[in-house]
Scaffold this motif. Structure first.
Motif, mmCIF file in Angstrom:
data_model
loop_
_atom_site.group_PDB
_atom_site.id
_atom_site.type_symbol
_atom_site.label_atom_id
_atom_site.label_comp_id
_atom_site.label_asym_id
_atom_site.label_seq_id
_atom_site.Cartn_x
_atom_site.Cartn_y
_atom_site.Cartn_z
ATOM 1 N N GLY A 1 0.812 -1.206 0.000
ATOM 2 C CA GLY A 1 0.000 0.000 0.000
ATOM 3 C C GLY A 1 0.851 1.264 0.000
ATOM 4 N N ARG B 1 2.514 1.727 -3.431
ATOM 5 C CA ARG B 1 1.595 2.283 -4.442
ATOM 6 C C ARG B 1 1.430 3.787 -4.259
ATOM 7 N NH1 ARG B 1 -1.382 -2.570 -3.595
ATOM 8 N NH2 ARG B 1 -2.722 -1.488 -2.095
ATOM 9 N N PRO C 1 -0.140 6.481 -9.420
ATOM 10 C CA PRO C 1 -0.815 5.726 -10.472
ATOM 11 C C PRO C 1 0.059 5.561 -11.710
ATOM 12 C CG PRO C 1 -1.711 7.947 -10.293
ATOM 13 C CD PRO C 1 -0.804 7.760 -9.122
ATOM 14 N N LYS D 1 -11.391 4.296 -2.592
ATOM 15 C CA LYS D 1 -10.108 3.701 -2.203
ATOM 16 C C LYS D 1 -10.147 2.193 -2.383
ATOM 17 C CE LYS D 1 -6.666 3.802 1.499
ATOM 18 N NZ LYS D 1 -6.347 4.329 2.860
ATOM 19 N N GLY E 1 -9.380 1.129 -5.751
ATOM 20 C CA GLY E 1 -8.004 1.337 -6.198
ATOM 21 C C GLY E 1 -7.761 2.629 -6.941
#
Length: 295
Positions: A16, A19, A24, A112, A115
């Motif tokens: 998490g 990311r 993105p 969320k 994603g």
């Protein structure tokens, strides 16, 4: 290494945190590479001009930082004003008090779970907060408190809150066009039977589709003048039943696959207990206990 350190110190998932860092499609890394020549320029200026070289770089950067800080504070002030306005609108009806705040947090949780990147999370949360801002007009007050079904004329008046909200937001330069679009279309249905434009499926902005479901969930999990709050199993059945017609299937699936409903139900219970405590000060101790329990 940075992701690992943050994950360990915050007891978070490494994946998490990773990311969040890369962004993105790796966009954050791209921006890092894009801006990296600045470090080379700083090194060159220091070697060439020593301390004066650093000053040449630092002074413009300080000016830019100051500009961004002022802009950030202005944005925060606008957000605080909008939150205060939304809260003032909802205090006229005890059954909808705090509704927009809860829908905003729920919409963010759903986005969320799907994603979506951080920037879209922020935008969808803002859209959800403002989705009922058109109800600022006093014409809606008595209709919203009506305990029985609405007449066709009353329903038409209620539906007009969407366009009134858009008209209000369009006068505010700080509100993005995407947020206004979410507000306009949050009562559309994926089968095309919604309002105000009868959009269907993917023609409806994703933010609006998320707010549509969030709005319904908060209404189902809250007490209303005409019924008591529904239990979680009933809410799940309703979402599944109307998935693909009233609600977006992808949004509903993201909710069913996570604990979003449980978390939101806990938040609603805390809010209800707090409202009771305001009416009955003796209940405040129980409210505090419930807040701690629900974390």
């Amino acid at each position: 290494l940075v992701a690992g350190a943050i994950a360990l110190s915050g007891r978070s998932s490494f994946n998490g945190v990773w990311r969040e860092l890369v962004g993105p499609s790796g966009s954050n890394i791209f921006y890092d590479l894009l801006i990296s020549p600045i470090s080379i320029a700083v090194a060159y200026l220091y070697v060439s001009l020593e301390i004066w070289g650093l000053l040449i770089v630092i002074l413009p950067m300080l000016f830019i930082r100051h500009f961004y800080l002022i802009n950030f504070r202005l944005i925060r002030a606008n957000q605080d004003l909008l939150r205060a306005l939304v809260k003032a609108i909802e205090t006229r009806d005890p059954y909808t008090s705090g509704h927009s705040m809860r829908v905003a947090r729920l919409s963010r949780s759903i986005a969320k779970a799907m994603g979506l990147p951080q920037r879209r999370l922020d935008r969808i949360e803002q859209s959800a907060l403002l989705h009922d801002i058109g109800k600022i007009d006093a014409i809606y007050t008595e209709i919203l408190k009506k305990p029985d079904s609405l007449s066709s004329e009353e329903r038409s008046i209620i539906e007009s809150h969407v366009t009134k909200g858009v008209e209000l937001l369009q006068t505010l330069s700080s509100v993005p066009a995407a947020v206004i679009a979410d507000v306009r279309h949050h009562h559309e249905r994926v089968d095309g039977k919604g309002y105000p434009d009868g959009l269907r499926g993917k023609d409806i902005p994703l933010g609006a589709r998320i707010i549509k479901v969030s709005d319904a969930i908060d209404a189902m999990l809250s007490d209303r003048p005409y019924r008591n709050a529904l239990d979680l199993d009933t809410v799940r059945r309703e979402l599944t039943l109307y998935s693909g017609s009233q609600f977006d299937e992808e949004v509903v699936q993201a909710i069913i696959d996570t604990d979003v409903l449980e978390s939101h139900r806990a938040e609603v219970r805390v809010a209800e207990a707090q409202e009771e405590a305001e009416l009955d000060p003796v209940a405040s101790v129980a409210t505090e206990d419930l807040s701690v329990t629900q974390g």
